[in-house]
Scaffold this active site. Structure first.
Site, mmCIF file in Angstrom:
data_model
loop_
_atom_site.group_PDB
_atom_site.id
_atom_site.type_symbol
_atom_site.label_atom_id
_atom_site.label_comp_id
_atom_site.label_asym_id
_atom_site.label_seq_id
_atom_site.Cartn_x
_atom_site.Cartn_y
_atom_site.Cartn_z
ATOM 1 N N LYS B 173 -5.659 -1.124 -12.448
ATOM 2 C CA LYS B 173 -5.013 -0.450 -11.315
ATOM 3 C C LYS B 173 -4.486 -1.469 -10.306
ATOM 4 O O LYS B 173 -3.400 -1.298 -9.742
ATOM 5 C CB LYS B 173 -5.989 0.512 -10.640
ATOM 6 C CG LYS B 173 -5.464 1.153 -9.338
ATOM 7 C CD LYS B 173 -4.251 2.031 -9.560
ATOM 8 C CE LYS B 173 -3.569 2.431 -8.254
ATOM 9 N NZ LYS B 173 -4.248 3.467 -7.488
ATOM 10 N N LYS B 241 -4.759 -1.756 1.831
ATOM 11 C CA LYS B 241 -6.146 -1.800 1.341
ATOM 12 C C LYS B 241 -6.162 -2.241 -0.131
ATOM 13 O O LYS B 241 -6.915 -3.140 -0.528
ATOM 14 C CB LYS B 241 -6.768 -0.401 1.524
ATOM 15 C CG LYS B 241 -8.176 -0.240 1.042
ATOM 16 C CD LYS B 241 -8.258 0.284 -0.379
ATOM 17 C CE LYS B 241 -7.695 1.689 -0.517
ATOM 18 N NZ LYS B 241 -7.821 2.174 -1.923
#
Lengths: 297, 297
Positions: B173, B241
């Site tokens: 990811k 983030k």
């Protein structure tokens, strides 16, 4: 009156499959290129070989050029034995090279003086799309000229878009080069991180291809990167040429392009190691050199 | 024995449509989220509302969490009233948040001690794919656990990929975030150049979408950029983030990612102007500020 006789000058990696698409579509094709080999190859496929660009233009209702850079187009379009020397009034000249928009405008102005309708119609999609006749073609020039020449373009592309006045096809193509080369860097960085973090790179490609990171570059060049296949679909030195035109246009228009500058620096690193004739996927080798690690499946 | 009872914790922009996909697929769903509004919304769609993550896990064969960041997952998975407190031996816990791979491994180890099969299964495809049940899902953990839970994942995604041992779903990811956000920067730079050079940006998008610059970002976010629609499918602060996790992993593994660093700097510029809750397409506003020009159709 439907166009039947088309000329093609410049039978390189892109030009050859584009010429074949025109033959397949039933146009009577006359060709010229500097090297004899490609001319013989396309003549064997059904084209007539001419001795100069002017001779091609004399035989054609629409003459196409597909050349490396602005100086080549200026020479072949405007020079002795060039396209505009041979082209008849009322015929069309379509340059499909990626060159400076300003040169496209200069050629169009010269054509207009001679009664030749000029279009700048650069392409995207790499050699793969050229072979399939599925190029994206972005066209600058007079709308009426675009409509007249459209059946010829449709034989080579499946996404043929009118972009605006002369030079605007090239401008949109330069935007394409910014997006395409930047996307390739993003894909190469993703593969580098995956390689360093121990991921299965085939899995990385498969997973990314189904989500928001999907791109042509991921689908077509990432597999070549992980197989270490650096053969050129599109060469680093030609990408650098395009990005020079991008930065010229960016300078003219006051446009900061920080990501594009980084892409150029990494291609320059590839060239510094003798990789200018490799495919643009070789940008991964510049990252590998930075990281001291290999990207492979 | 087919799984019928599923739990879902974290009903944000992504979690809500994912929970709806599970209800649509016929699973009996129990949900919990910090805010009451989303819980009521999904309860009205057919789910049972629980009072804590532990209560969700007690009622479920598979418990899913979809949370903002590593500390949230640590608290909800491992903390009091958390998933592992309530989860039965032989049940499964699937965290679909994007967090640090190291935290995913820590959670999986804690689950193993309690006899709970843990998978890290982050997603890609943005809110659009979540609504369509067509997310890309990359899964780390034991292969047998993956196979057991797969029907639940298939209800939310159409590109469900086994990535390797615990943490590897998150690793892949993070590769996805490198490729996706870098592609978005490339698209935004292309639009900026087009805008400054006077191109029709709808034409730029259409022309690029048919060639080698094609990407999900071009197709989905470029139209929002030129319409000046900065509503979040995916928020800048969440992208930041994710990119922090990318750079942590890059630091651990010694991976230079110059393009990604540039993307972070531009998102930081968006945040500096109060745009952290905008969609990531707001990266274009950082370029606009640099250029003193607007990107619009």
């Amino acid at each position: 009156m439907a166009i039947t006789r088309v000329g093609f000058v410049g039978l390189g990696i892109m030009g050859r499959p584009m010429a074949r698409s025109l033959i397949r579509a039933g146009f009577g094709l006359t060709v010229y290129s500097r090297s004899r080999g490609p001319v013989d190859e396309i003549a064997a496929a059904g084209a007539r070989a001419a001795g100069s660009a002017a001779e091609v233009a004399r035989a054609s209702e629409v003459t196409i050029t597909m050349l490396p850079d602005s100086p080549d187009v200026e020479a072949v379009a405007l020079g002795p034995d060039g396209v505009l020397e041979g082209a008849r009034r009322g015929s069309y000249y379509v340059d499909m090279s990626t060159i400076a928009p300003a040169v496209a405008r200069k050629v169009a102005a010269a054509g207009r003086e001679r009664g030749v309708g000029c279009l700048d119609a650069p392409v995207s999609g790499s050699d793969i799309a050229a072979q399939q006749g599925s190029l994206s073609i972005m066209v600058g020039g007079e709308p009426a000229d675009f409509e007249a020449v459209r059946p010829v373009l449709d034989a080579m592309g499946k996404n043929v878009v009118y972009a605006g006045p002369s030079g605007m096809g090239e401008t949109v193509k330069l935007c394409n080069q910014v997006a395409g080369n930047g996307t390739l860097l993003a894909v190469a960085e993703a593969l580098l991180l995956g390689a360093k973090a121990g991921a299965d790179l085939e899995v990385v490609i498969q997973a990314l291809a189904g989500g928001a990171a999907r791109s042509w570059m991921l689908e077509n060049l990432a597999p070549r990167i992980v197989r270490r296949d650096l053969a050129p679909g599109f060469m680093v030195r030609l990408a650098q040429k395009d990005l020079r035109h991008v930065q010229e246009l960016a300078a003219e228009t006051g446009t900061p392009l920080p990501g594009t500058a980084l892409v150029q620096a990494l291609y320059r690193a590839v060239e510094a190691h003798g990789g200018g004739d490799r495919g643009i996927q070789a940008i991964a080798t510049a990252l590998e050199r930075l990281a001291g690690a290999e990207i492979k499946a």
